[in-house]
Design a protein around this motif. Structure first.
Motif, PDB file in Angstrom:
ATOM      1  N   GLY A   4      40.870  36.249  41.061  1.00  0.00           N
ATOM      2  CA  GLY A   4      40.148  36.906  42.150  1.00  0.00           C
ATOM      3  C   GLY A   4      41.005  37.028  43.408  1.00  0.00           C
ATOM      4  O   GLY A   4      41.060  38.088  44.048  1.00  0.00           O
ATOM      5  N   GLU A   5      41.710  35.939  43.741  1.00  0.00           N
ATOM      6  CA  GLU A   5      42.592  35.956  44.923  1.00  0.00           C
ATOM      7  C   GLU A   5      43.718  36.965  44.760  1.00  0.00           C
ATOM      8  O   GLU A   5      44.042  37.715  45.700  1.00  0.00           O
ATOM      9  CB  GLU A   5      43.189  34.550  45.135  1.00  0.00           C
ATOM     10  CG  GLU A   5      42.193  33.515  45.614  1.00  0.00           C
ATOM     11  CD  GLU A   5      42.752  32.097  45.517  1.00  0.00           C
ATOM     12  OE1 GLU A   5      43.959  31.942  45.202  1.00  0.00           O
ATOM     13  OE2 GLU A   5      41.981  31.140  45.736  1.00  0.00           O
TER      14      GLU A   5
ATOM     15  N   CYS B 235      42.442  40.569  45.033  1.00  0.00           N
ATOM     16  CA  CYS B 235      42.180  40.919  46.444  1.00  0.00           C
ATOM     17  C   CYS B 235      43.483  41.187  47.194  1.00  0.00           C
ATOM     18  O   CYS B 235      43.572  42.133  47.997  1.00  0.00           O
ATOM     19  CB  CYS B 235      41.393  39.799  47.126  1.00  0.00           C
ATOM     20  SG  CYS B 235      39.667  39.688  46.595  1.00  0.00           S
TER      21      CYS B 235
ATOM     22  N   ILE C  91      44.766  44.589  46.090  1.00  0.00           N
ATOM     23  CA  ILE C  91      43.991  45.661  46.740  1.00  0.00           C
ATOM     24  C   ILE C  91      44.457  45.855  48.182  1.00  0.00           C
ATOM     25  O   ILE C  91      44.655  46.978  48.645  1.00  0.00           O
ATOM     26  CB  ILE C  91      42.483  45.336  46.686  1.00  0.00           C
ATOM     27  CG1 ILE C  91      41.968  45.425  45.237  1.00  0.00           C
ATOM     28  CG2 ILE C  91      41.682  46.265  47.595  1.00  0.00           C
ATOM     29  CD1 ILE C  91      40.575  44.846  45.033  1.00  0.00           C
ATOM     30  N   ASP C  92      44.668  44.739  48.886  1.00  0.00           N
ATOM     31  CA  ASP C  92      45.113  44.810  50.285  1.00  0.00           C
ATOM     32  C   ASP C  92      46.526  45.389  50.394  1.00  0.00           C
ATOM     33  O   ASP C  92      46.794  46.247  51.241  1.00  0.00           O
ATOM     34  CB  ASP C  92      45.081  43.416  50.922  1.00  0.00           C
ATOM     35  CG  ASP C  92      43.665  42.932  51.187  1.00  0.00           C
ATOM     36  OD1 ASP C  92      42.729  43.765  51.142  1.00  0.00           O
ATOM     37  OD2 ASP C  92      43.484  41.717  51.415  1.00  0.00           O
TER      38      ASP C  92
ATOM     39  N   ALA D  77      34.444  37.094  43.782  1.00  0.00           N
ATOM     40  CA  ALA D  77      35.580  37.043  44.707  1.00  0.00           C
ATOM     41  C   ALA D  77      35.992  38.439  45.170  1.00  0.00           C
ATOM     42  O   ALA D  77      36.399  38.623  46.320  1.00  0.00           O
ATOM     43  CB  ALA D  77      36.767  36.346  44.047  1.00  0.00           C
ATOM     44  N   THR D  78      35.876  39.432  44.281  1.00  0.00           N
ATOM     45  CA  THR D  78      36.367  40.782  44.587  1.00  0.00           C
ATOM     46  C   THR D  78      35.275  41.735  45.040  1.00  0.00           C
ATOM     47  O   THR D  78      35.565  42.819  45.530  1.00  0.00           O
ATOM     48  CB  THR D  78      37.046  41.382  43.346  1.00  0.00           C
ATOM     49  OG1 THR D  78      36.093  41.446  42.275  1.00  0.00           O
ATOM     50  CG2 THR D  78      38.247  40.542  42.920  1.00  0.00           C
ATOM     51  N   ARG D  79      34.005  41.332  44.835  1.00  0.00           N
ATOM     52  CA  ARG D  79      32.844  42.200  45.095  1.00  0.00           C
ATOM     53  C   ARG D  79      32.911  43.464  44.251  1.00  0.00           C
ATOM     54  O   ARG D  79      32.518  44.548  44.676  1.00  0.00           O
ATOM     55  CB  ARG D  79      32.712  42.573  46.585  1.00  0.00           C
ATOM     56  CG  ARG D  79      32.844  41.437  47.588  1.00  0.00           C
ATOM     57  CD  ARG D  79      31.967  40.253  47.299  1.00  0.00           C
ATOM     58  NE  ARG D  79      30.529  40.607  47.236  1.00  0.00           N
ATOM     59  CZ  ARG D  79      29.593  39.826  46.668  1.00  0.00           C
ATOM     60  NH1 ARG D  79      29.935  38.687  46.088  1.00  0.00           N
ATOM     61  NH2 ARG D  79      28.326  40.208  46.653  1.00  0.00           N
ATOM     62  N   GLN D  80      33.416  43.326  43.024  1.00  0.00           N
ATOM     63  CA  GLN D  80      33.558  44.470  42.120  1.00  0.00           C
ATOM     64  C   GLN D  80      32.958  44.139  40.755  1.00  0.00           C
ATOM     65  O   GLN D  80      32.885  42.977  40.351  1.00  0.00           O
ATOM     66  CB  GLN D  80      35.049  44.817  41.912  1.00  0.00           C
ATOM     67  CG  GLN D  80      35.816  45.212  43.152  1.00  0.00           C
ATOM     68  CD  GLN D  80      35.446  46.580  43.677  1.00  0.00           C
ATOM     69  OE1 GLN D  80      34.897  47.416  42.957  1.00  0.00           O
ATOM     70  NE2 GLN D  80      35.751  46.826  44.955  1.00  0.00           N
TER      71      GLN D  80
END
Length: 354
Positions: free
Chosen positions: A76-77, A80, A83-84, A122-125
């Protein structure tokens, strides 16, 4: 952007523990071969994570459940951060292979850690994962899973050969897809490269300088697995039982073991390829020039090594594709490949919880 475009983050972690492969891919849902890898990255494991994942095979069920959650947090980290880094905005879902810590299909067991709910939170996906368990429950090997991607995305080639922790092959024959693991590759080669202070044998240069041990390779060729008919697959457990004891008992230098085992891999691959076959080669072993040349010395075949992105990220790409097929309710697991009782659409779907 086409209305039929779908955007997916795909993740793969292989048995050779090179790291977590991440891809951001666009597929055209109406023409699957119209795809592009928009962003890709490999995140190396810390030494602590490498050790944890290597030793997980000996863990209790409680420890494995904890690892499933903690590894899900790590994924998850990293997603993220991915993605950033690439400022990704449009994501339909995440498709994660996880990391295989147990694979004993003959006992009805396969486990890929990386809890889907943890990743989703963690990702909201939306997350699609756990692609192997259903197949094992249906009497299959749970592996290999990549061949449906070979069939639908890379049909221009006679054979698709992956050289990762294990070598596996996929091809169309008699109206159906056939695929299986051929032999171990980097799961063995990396061990002996590390004994010499290297992460891997770059281009096979260490093997090229080693001494070939004829008797040892003769013993390896006699392994029962090579005579078994597919479907069949390999796991770390088999390597620890059948390969490492034979290599260790020879009491020879790591460079000699690298030479002998690389030659053995070349023999095993050449054995299953017909003359003049057109073969797409991917996975980290595609960079092993000594191995590639050795295969071509053994058999007159056209080994086609593509660009770095496809070599390194083909499996992550195809797990994104498996997620796409699952999301559409389409078959992504072939009984002709795994030996399951039927073709099926495998994977578990998770949505973020508050």
């Amino acid at each position: 952007m086409n209305k039929s475009d779908v955007f997916i983050i795909g993740l793969m972690s292989g048995t050779s523990l090179d790291g977590i492969d991440l891809v951001y891919v666009r597929f055209d849902k109406e023409s699957y071969q119209d795809f592009s890898i928009l962003h890709s990255k490999t995140v190396s494991y810390s030494e602590e994570w490498k050790t944890t994942l290597q030793d997980a095979i000996h863990s209790s069920s409680d420890d494995l459940r904890g690892l499933d959650i903690n590894y899900g947090k790590l994924l998850g980290e990293e997603i993220c951060a991915f993605i950033d880094e690439f400022q990704i905005e449009n994501i339909d879902f995440i498709a994660s292979h996880g990391h295989t810590v147990l694979h004993q299909p003959e006992n009805g067991i396969t486990l890929q850690v990386g809890d889907g709910q943890t990743i989703a939170n963690a990702t909201r996906q939306k997350v699609i994962c756990d692609f192997r368990t259903q197949d094992v429950n249906l009497g299959g090997q749970g592996a290999p899973l990549v061949p449906i991607g070979d069939e639908l995305l890379f049909s221009d080639y006679d054979y698709c050969l992956n050289l990762g922790g294990f070598s596996n092959i996929s091809f169309h024959e008699g109206g159906k897809r056939i695929a299986y693991d051929i032999c171990p590759v980097n799961i063995v080669l990396n061990k002996y490269a590390k004994e010499l202070g290297f992460e891997y044998d770059d281009k096979g240069m260490i093997a090229a300088k080693g001494t070939y041990l004829m008797q040892l390779e003769s013993d390896l060729r006699a392994l029962e697995y090579y005579e078994q008919q597919p479907p069949k697959s390999l796991g770390l457990e088999w390597v620890q039982k059948e390969i490492f004891p034979r290599l260790e008992s020879s009491k020879r230098k790591p460079e000699d073991l690298l030479r002998t085992f690389t030659d053995h891999v070349a023999w095993a691959i050449a054995k299953v390829l017909p003359k003049n076959a057109k073969v797409l080669v991917t996975g980290g072993g595609a960079f092993n020039e000594y191995l590639i040349n050795k295969v071509q010395q053994e058999k007159e075949v056209a080994l086609i090594v593509p660009g770095h992105q496809l070599i390194n990220f083909k499996e992550a790409l195809i797990f994104a594709f498996l997620g796409l097929l699952k999301s559409e309710g389409k078959i992504n697991c072939l009984s002709s490949v795994t030996g399951a009782s039927k073709d099926h659409s495998s994977g578990e779907v998770f949505y973020p919880k508050k």
